[in-house]
Design a protein around this motif. Sequence first.
Motif, short mmCIF file in Angstrom:
data_model
loop_
_atom_site.label_atom_id
_atom_site.label_comp_id
_atom_site.label_asym_id
_atom_site.label_seq_id
_atom_site.Cartn_x
_atom_site.Cartn_y
_atom_site.Cartn_z
N UNK A 191 6.87 -10.64 -0.77
CA UNK A 191 6.41 -11.54 -0.03
C UNK A 191 5.34 -11.14 0.79
N UNK A 192 4.06 -11.58 0.37
CA UNK A 192 2.93 -10.89 1.18
C UNK A 192 2.94 -11.40 2.76
N UNK A 193 3.33 -12.61 2.94
CA UNK A 193 3.34 -13.00 4.47
C UNK A 193 4.36 -12.30 5.35
N UNK A 194 5.53 -11.92 4.60
CA UNK A 194 6.48 -11.47 5.26
C UNK A 194 6.12 -9.90 5.51
N UNK A 219 -9.68 -0.89 -4.77
CA UNK A 219 -10.26 0.73 -4.89
C UNK A 219 -10.15 0.86 -6.51
N UNK A 220 -9.03 0.55 -7.09
CA UNK A 220 -8.81 1.10 -8.59
C UNK A 220 -10.22 0.00 -9.37
N UNK A 221 -10.14 -1.08 -9.10
CA UNK A 221 -11.20 -1.77 -9.58
C UNK A 221 -12.63 -1.42 -9.40
N UNK A 222 -12.72 -1.08 -8.36
CA UNK A 222 -14.30 -0.56 -7.99
C UNK A 222 -14.30 0.71 -8.60
N UNK A 277 2.12 -3.86 4.19
CA UNK A 277 2.11 -3.55 2.78
C UNK A 277 1.12 -4.45 1.79
N UNK A 278 1.09 -5.47 2.21
CA UNK A 278 0.14 -6.36 1.38
C UNK A 278 -1.37 -5.75 1.46
N UNK A 279 -1.65 -5.41 2.71
CA UNK A 279 -2.86 -4.94 2.87
C UNK A 279 -3.15 -3.56 2.36
N UNK A 280 -2.19 -2.87 2.16
CA UNK A 280 -2.29 -1.58 1.51
C UNK A 280 -2.53 -1.96 -0.03
N UNK A 281 -1.58 -2.71 -0.49
CA UNK A 281 -1.59 -3.06 -1.88
C UNK A 281 -3.11 -3.69 -2.35
N UNK A 307 -2.43 3.52 -8.87
CA UNK A 307 -1.42 2.74 -9.81
C UNK A 307 -0.28 3.15 -9.25
N UNK A 308 0.10 4.47 -9.34
CA UNK A 308 1.25 4.70 -9.02
C UNK A 308 1.85 4.53 -7.77
N UNK A 309 1.00 4.58 -6.70
CA UNK A 309 1.28 4.14 -5.42
C UNK A 309 1.55 2.75 -5.28
N UNK A 310 0.87 2.18 -5.99
CA UNK A 310 1.24 0.43 -6.08
C UNK A 310 2.58 0.49 -6.48
N UNK A 311 2.97 1.05 -7.72
CA UNK A 311 4.27 0.95 -8.28
C UNK A 311 5.35 1.29 -7.29
#
Lengths: 213, 221
Positions: A58-61, A75-78, A65-69, A43-47
Amino acid sequence: MPMYGDQGNKLVQHAKRTQNLAHLPPYQTELVRGVTREVRDLDKDVASLLEPFQGSFDPSADQATACTLLVNHLSMRRNKRCLLAYHRTRTDKLEELAWAGSDVLDHAGQQPGGANNAALVDGGASSLSPQEEDYFRQFGDLLAACKGQWTDIDLTGSLEPPRDLFIDVRVLKDAGEIQTEYGAINLTKNSQFYVRQGDVERLVAQGYLQKLA
Amino acid sequence: MDIDDILREVDPVFHAVPHEKRDLQELTRAWIAERSAPELLHWPANGLFERINNNIKQQIEKVEEMTGDMDPKTNFALIVIQTELERYKYLVRSYLRARMAKIDRHTLHYLSTDALRSRLSEMELAYATRHQALLHNHYLSSFLSSFPPNLQNLNDASAGISMIETPDLECAVFIRLLKDAFVEGRGVDSDGSLDMRESDIVILRWADAKPLVEAGSAELV
């Protein structure tokens, strides 16, 4: 190198194993803590990943990063699901024990040789987490409240259809004297009786008596 | 249909089913249905369980009265009554436990809407609510409270998967027709429909069987 989800996976394996065991294996405090920590780190990484974008990501730009997120997010949900599954499996087991009327918390050895109690004590220490002990106690109260509403039925009684009113039982452990409508019976070890099923059901469940076919 | 049904048809007055027997029949039917249906059915609203509880109480009192009597004839009657009592109690117990097991499996689902909640009896509702609260507390104190706030929910539906599991309404059940009826069922490849007679037995999806059972034209077996 340890991967995301490795610890969660271990928890699920523990849960799977628990399903087939008669007793409850020790609570995996370390693993649970580890998985929870992983979630917090992710969660910290995401933040921190999102920080430079100031809420206008903007995920398409920026597909990398979008993929990492996304991976972090999944992973968190899992991990959460693994934790839930692990705890639910254990509480299910605890509930089963509560229904069966065994006193898990009473493991200080007041009842030497109690089969159900011994199953939950591992090397002298309880295999439950403190939270689980609380849960077990509270569920027991809940169950008692439900039973109180159906006093005549005995909600926790046997779920086997009753065949005979009277059964042959052999006494496996001294259980003292019990009162029946035909007078008192003294249950001493290795003796055998022909008694009303309803009178001794509890003792059979607790392992004092053995039903003879 | 059994011999009693036939007799009743011939002479409805003389062979009218007594109250107690009808209750037992209803209880047995509810019990079988509850055990075979994949989802929780409606709690009987017509006071069935109040009557049953009264009957059980009466019989217990009777047993207590008769116990003092040493006459062998009473003794035999006593055994018959007690055997019946044990069986009766078993039916009720097994029925309640079957329901509670279903509630335990899908607690949040049954608590989620008013329509579903109305299927539960008052005591079951209290049990489900309390049980869920206990579980939630347990999760919270074990790990959930140290989660980031947006992950603490137990009813997320993100990524198209709801966290609340629902019973599988498409699983197969056996039903016996109580009246002649037109039965439709969906299959994997094609659907089927059939004109069925009373006492015919079919296997079909619960979702298809449910309207028939609820209308009283079929019972679960």
